[in-house]
Motif scaffolding. Structure first.
Motif, PDB file in Angstrom:
ATOM      1  N   THR B  31       0.847  -1.186   0.000  1.00 52.10           N
ATOM      2  CA  THR B  31       0.000   0.000   0.000  1.00 52.10           C
ATOM      3  C   THR B  31       0.885   1.239   0.000  1.00 52.10           C
ATOM      4  O   THR B  31       1.879   1.291   0.738  1.00 52.10           O
ATOM      5  CB  THR B  31      -0.906   0.053   1.247  1.00 52.10           C
ATOM      6  OG1 THR B  31      -1.710  -1.112   1.311  1.00 52.10           O
ATOM      7  CG2 THR B  31      -1.806   1.286   1.223  1.00 52.10           C
ATOM      8  N   LEU B  33       0.475   5.506   0.243  1.00 54.55           N
ATOM      9  CA  LEU B  33      -0.418   6.636   0.490  1.00 54.55           C
ATOM     10  C   LEU B  33       0.353   7.930   0.270  1.00 54.55           C
ATOM     11  O   LEU B  33       1.550   7.998   0.537  1.00 54.55           O
ATOM     12  CB  LEU B  33      -0.958   6.606   1.925  1.00 54.55           C
ATOM     13  CG  LEU B  33      -1.653   5.317   2.390  1.00 54.55           C
ATOM     14  CD1 LEU B  33      -2.007   5.416   3.862  1.00 54.55           C
ATOM     15  CD2 LEU B  33      -2.881   5.052   1.552  1.00 54.55           C
ATOM     16  N   ALA B  90       3.732   7.497   2.176  1.00 50.87           N
ATOM     17  CA  ALA B  90       3.757   6.517   3.268  1.00 50.87           C
ATOM     18  C   ALA B  90       3.519   5.147   2.663  1.00 50.87           C
ATOM     19  O   ALA B  90       2.678   4.994   1.770  1.00 50.87           O
ATOM     20  CB  ALA B  90       2.697   6.835   4.318  1.00 50.87           C
ATOM     21  N   ARG B  92       3.194   0.779   3.324  1.00 53.03           N
ATOM     22  CA  ARG B  92       2.946  -0.302   4.278  1.00 53.03           C
ATOM     23  C   ARG B  92       3.341  -1.631   3.643  1.00 53.03           C
ATOM     24  O   ARG B  92       2.948  -1.922   2.518  1.00 53.03           O
ATOM     25  CB  ARG B  92       1.470  -0.353   4.668  1.00 53.03           C
ATOM     26  CG  ARG B  92       1.185  -1.367   5.772  1.00 53.03           C
ATOM     27  CD  ARG B  92      -0.258  -1.393   6.153  1.00 53.03           C
ATOM     28  NE  ARG B  92      -1.056  -2.113   5.177  1.00 53.03           N
ATOM     29  CZ  ARG B  92      -2.307  -2.490   5.387  1.00 53.03           C
ATOM     30  NH1 ARG B  92      -2.897  -2.183   6.517  1.00 53.03           N
ATOM     31  NH2 ARG B  92      -2.970  -3.136   4.464  1.00 53.03           N
ATOM     32  N   ASN B  97       0.633  -3.789   9.999  1.00 49.15           N
ATOM     33  CA  ASN B  97      -0.240  -2.658   9.722  1.00 49.15           C
ATOM     34  C   ASN B  97       0.487  -1.326   9.712  1.00 49.15           C
ATOM     35  O   ASN B  97      -0.093  -0.305   9.376  1.00 49.15           O
ATOM     36  CB  ASN B  97      -1.342  -2.586  10.778  1.00 49.15           C
ATOM     37  CG  ASN B  97      -2.505  -3.479  10.423  1.00 49.15           C
ATOM     38  OD1 ASN B  97      -2.684  -3.815   9.259  1.00 49.15           O
ATOM     39  ND2 ASN B  97      -3.274  -3.854  11.418  1.00 49.15           N
ATOM     40  N   GLN B  98       1.764  -1.319  10.105  1.00 45.63           N
ATOM     41  CA  GLN B  98       2.460  -0.042  10.252  1.00 45.63           C
ATOM     42  C   GLN B  98       2.723   0.615   8.908  1.00 45.63           C
ATOM     43  O   GLN B  98       3.037  -0.048   7.925  1.00 45.63           O
ATOM     44  CB  GLN B  98       3.816  -0.244  10.951  1.00 45.63           C
ATOM     45  CG  GLN B  98       3.735  -0.830  12.331  1.00 45.63           C
ATOM     46  CD  GLN B  98       3.872  -2.337  12.309  1.00 45.63           C
ATOM     47  OE1 GLN B  98       3.499  -2.979  11.333  1.00 45.63           O
ATOM     48  NE2 GLN B  98       4.401  -2.887  13.381  1.00 45.63           N
ATOM     49  N   PHE B  99       2.586   1.944   8.916  1.00 46.28           N
ATOM     50  CA  PHE B  99       2.954   2.748   7.761  1.00 46.28           C
ATOM     51  C   PHE B  99       4.236   3.504   8.089  1.00 46.28           C
ATOM     52  O   PHE B  99       4.385   4.046   9.177  1.00 46.28           O
ATOM     53  CB  PHE B  99       1.861   3.758   7.426  1.00 46.28           C
ATOM     54  CG  PHE B  99       0.686   3.161   6.711  1.00 46.28           C
ATOM     55  CD1 PHE B  99      -0.363   2.613   7.419  1.00 46.28           C
ATOM     56  CD2 PHE B  99       0.636   3.150   5.327  1.00 46.28           C
ATOM     57  CE1 PHE B  99      -1.456   2.059   6.761  1.00 46.28           C
ATOM     58  CE2 PHE B  99      -0.460   2.597   4.660  1.00 46.28           C
ATOM     59  CZ  PHE B  99      -1.508   2.058   5.376  1.00 46.28           C
ATOM     60  N   TYR B 100       5.117   3.562   7.132  1.00 49.34           N
ATOM     61  CA  TYR B 100       6.360   4.297   7.301  1.00 49.34           C
ATOM     62  C   TYR B 100       6.382   5.441   6.305  1.00 49.34           C
ATOM     63  O   TYR B 100       5.943   5.296   5.167  1.00 49.34           O
ATOM     64  CB  TYR B 100       7.567   3.379   7.121  1.00 49.34           C
ATOM     65  CG  TYR B 100       7.615   2.307   8.183  1.00 49.34           C
ATOM     66  CD1 TYR B 100       7.119   1.030   7.939  1.00 49.34           C
ATOM     67  CD2 TYR B 100       8.113   2.593   9.452  1.00 49.34           C
ATOM     68  CE1 TYR B 100       7.134   0.064   8.921  1.00 49.34           C
ATOM     69  CE2 TYR B 100       8.131   1.626  10.447  1.00 49.34           C
ATOM     70  CZ  TYR B 100       7.621   0.370  10.170  1.00 49.34           C
ATOM     71  OH  TYR B 100       7.631  -0.577  11.150  1.00 49.34           O
TER      72      TYR B 100
END
Lengths: 116, 111
Positions: B31, B33, B90, B92, B97-100
């Motif tokens: 994912t 974003l 961002a 994932r 579930n973490q977004f970086y």
């Protein structure tokens, strides 16, 4: 929809005191919330993942005893900065991940912490 | 935690010009974003991408999920003064579930 609030929006405290920041999802439930820290003109650094009903998962280098996280309900997570020091001054932002709906996180407006 | 490489770091453009910025990672993400952040506020979601190769538009914004799943770009067409702000990507991974977040691109639009 997908509104996240944070309280307080800004706080000034003395060194050595503890500060609690609340993150609420207003129109959805969030099994998972995230806490980020942001320094001026820098990116967001993930601190921890807050899981409803269980212990938070902390990123490497983040002191769990310093930054206490509680996710007691599906709409509320709290971050407590314990024994705050001036170097803890920062912009703290939470985000919430809607349960069972999409794969996008929504951010709160942030909390500006200044420790004197 | 991970941090994604985002470029350019800053851009100064004339109103009406198009803008392009990109984000790369050493890891595969499932994912991507794109967010915009105004000073003193939380990031606001612009575009979400869920499949490799996906191209998605939101008004004057267009973003693509790279086919290698290690990069993404954001284009802004016909920039206007209110486009000013810091743009973050961002990502994932499929392991959590973490977004970086990327390092950010600061955009200044000169009227």
């Amino acid at each position: 929809g997908a509104v996240v609030s944070q309280h307080p929006s800004r706080v000034i405290c003395k060194s050595g005191t503890s500060v609690k920041i609340e993150c609420r999802s207003l129109d959805f439930q969030a099994t998972t919330m995230f806490w980020y820290r942001q320094f001026p003109k820098k990116s967001l650094m993930l601190m921890a993942t807050s899981n409803e009903g269980s212990k938070a998962t902390y990123e490497q280098g983040v002191e769990k005893d310093k930054f206490l996280i509680n996710h007691a309900s599906l709409t509320l997570s709290t971050l407590t900065v314990t024994s705050a020091h001036p170097e803890d001054s920062s912009f703290y932002i939470c985000s919430a991940f809607p349960s069972g709906r999409g794969e996008t996180q929504y951010f709160g407006p942030g909390t500006r912490l200044l420790v004197l | 935690g991970q941090q994604l490489n985002q470029s350019p770091q800053s851009m100064f453009i004339q109103e009406g010009e198009d803008v392009s910025m990109n984000c790369t990672s050493s890891s595969i993400f499932n994912t991507w974003l794109w967010y915009k952040q105004d000073p003193g506020e939380g990031p606001v979601l612009l575009i979400a991408l869920y499949k490799a190769g996906e191209l998605t538009s939101n008004g004057r914004l267009t973003a693509q999920f790279g086919i290698t799943r290690k990069d993404s770009f954001l284009n802004i067409s016909a920039s206007i003064p209110s486009d000013v702000g810091i743009y973050f990507c961002a990502g994932r991974s499929n392991t959590g579930n973490q977004f970086y977040f990327g390092t950010g691109t600061s955009l200044t639009v000169i009227p």
